[in-house]
Design an enzyme around this catalytic site. Structure first.
Site, PDB file in Angstrom:
ATOM      1  N   GLY A   1      30.521 -63.098  51.975  1.00 37.01           N
ATOM      2  CA  GLY A   1      30.793 -61.811  52.183  1.00 37.01           C
ATOM      3  C   GLY A   1      31.302 -61.931  53.783  1.00 37.01           C
ATOM      4  O   GLY A   1      31.945 -60.704  54.015  1.00 37.01           O
ATOM      5  N   ASP A   2      31.069 -62.723  54.534  1.00 36.94           N
ATOM      6  CA  ASP A   2      31.886 -62.872  55.875  1.00 36.94           C
ATOM      7  C   ASP A   2      32.400 -64.339  56.281  1.00 36.94           C
ATOM      8  O   ASP A   2      31.643 -64.786  57.284  1.00 36.94           O
ATOM      9  CB  ASP A   2      30.842 -62.156  56.884  1.00 36.94           C
ATOM     10  CG  ASP A   2      31.932 -61.872  58.123  1.00 36.94           C
ATOM     11  OD1 ASP A   2      32.923 -62.159  58.306  1.00 36.94           O
ATOM     12  OD2 ASP A   2      31.226 -61.375  59.346  1.00 36.94           O
ATOM     13  N   LEU A   3      32.775 -65.232  55.394  1.00 37.16           N
ATOM     14  CA  LEU A   3      32.878 -66.561  55.747  1.00 37.16           C
ATOM     15  C   LEU A   3      34.176 -66.780  56.286  1.00 37.16           C
ATOM     16  O   LEU A   3      35.178 -67.117  55.864  1.00 37.16           O
ATOM     17  CB  LEU A   3      33.037 -67.236  54.240  1.00 37.16           C
ATOM     18  CG  LEU A   3      32.844 -68.802  54.079  1.00 37.16           C
ATOM     19  CD1 LEU A   3      31.721 -69.260  54.764  1.00 37.16           C
ATOM     20  CD2 LEU A   3      33.390 -69.136  52.860  1.00 37.16           C
TER      21      LEU A   3
END
Length: 310
Positions: free
Chosen positions: A193-195
């Site tokens: 989700g926030d790579l």
């Protein structure tokens, strides 16, 4: 008692207002209680991320770890669930959790991030390898990204109509098509989700480990958008952005085993969303002024580059 870094205090107050001030006042006591309960002692300078305080500690057996306490927010709720599911596979280990306090005791990785020490193609390669390792079936209770599709469509249409912008109708329509064709029917894969490269740290147990997941169920190709947005700030200073973005997309999708066209479309949608949200709310890097104007122009360019299939 620990003392929160001044930068962390200011950013929390600016973002959360009175709720942030109350939480910051309670934070030292929360940390002390958790240190006692989990039998840890502080071991180094207090650090912070965007929304969480990070205290390096030693456990009773001398093992290094970190205590992370995040501001209570729905977006942080499923981080421990994702880390539990991965069990150290490509991500830091979770030792203890207190969901009421949004607190975790985590494996300690090294300080350098992939963004700080990764060179050339290494960033896209490592991010892709981490993405492949994290692509496991999501627990059934995690929120589904496809449930946000209606909201995404409504926001895109509203912001395209209300905000002054330079994105063509074709670019916005391509983003809406991705919502219709990809976002509404997604696999049940656990998605970070926030790579981005700031959320991948050098480590001892493995060369690199992911931190700060959102813990959603959906299409892992959606993480490509976060990576390309964050990399574009660096790549634009190194040369021709179009060539660099396409190369990054090639390398990331090869390393991750993801479909390149699917990843490109997700990244294009993410760039268009960022172009609008940046105009409305600014970015973490800049809320106003010349730097905000530069970042908005950059995500506009990124949206243009990603709209045209290669």
């Amino acid at each position: 008692m620990i003392q929160s870094p001044e930068v962390f205090v200011r950013s929390t107050m600016a973002r959360e207002g009175e709720r942030g001030a109350t939480w910051l006042a309670e934070l030292p006591a929360i940390v002390d209680e958790l240190l006692g309960r989990w039998e840890c002692v502080p071991d180094g300078e207090v650090m912070h991320g965007g929304v969480g305080l990070i205290v390096p500690v030693l456990r009773m057996d001398g093992e290094p770890a970190v205590l992370k306490v995040s501001f209570p927010h729905p977006g942080n709720r499923y981080e421990p669930d994702a880390l539990t599911e991965w069990g150290g596979r490509g991500a830091v280990l979770l030792h203890e959790r207190d969901d009421q306090q949004f607190a975790m005791l985590l494996e300690r990785a090294q300080t350098p991030t992939l963004a700080q020490v990764g060179t050339g193609d290494e960033v896209a390669t490592v991010a892709g390898q981490i993405s492949r390792r994290l692509a496991t079936p999501a627990p059934p209770h995690l929120p589904r990204l496809q449930e946000q599709a209606d909201t995404w469509e409504e926001q895109l249409r509203q912001e395209a109509a209300e905000l002054p912008h330079v994105l063509s109708t074709y670019i916005v329509s391509a983003a809406l098509a991705t919502v219709h064709e990809l976002a509404r029917d997604q696999p049940g894969t656990l998605v970070h989700g926030d790579l981005n490269a700031r959320n991948i740290l050098k480590a001892d147990r493995e060369p690199w480990l992911a931190v700060d997941p959102k813990g959603w169920a959906g299409d892992p190709a959606s993480d490509c958008g976060t990576l390309l947005k964050s990399r574009s700030v660096v790549l634009v200073e190194e040369g021709e952005l179009r060539t660099a973005i396409r190369r990054t997309l090639d390398i990331f999708t090869e390393a991750s085993g993801l479909d390149r066209e699917r990843a490109r479309r997700w990244a294009q949608l993410s760039a268009v969303q960022a172009a609008f949200s940046g105009r409305r709310r600014g970015f973490r890097r800049a809320r106003q002024g010349a730097e905000l104007d530069r970042l908005v122009a950059l995500v506009d360019e990124l949206a243009v580059i990603l709209t045209a299939p290669d």
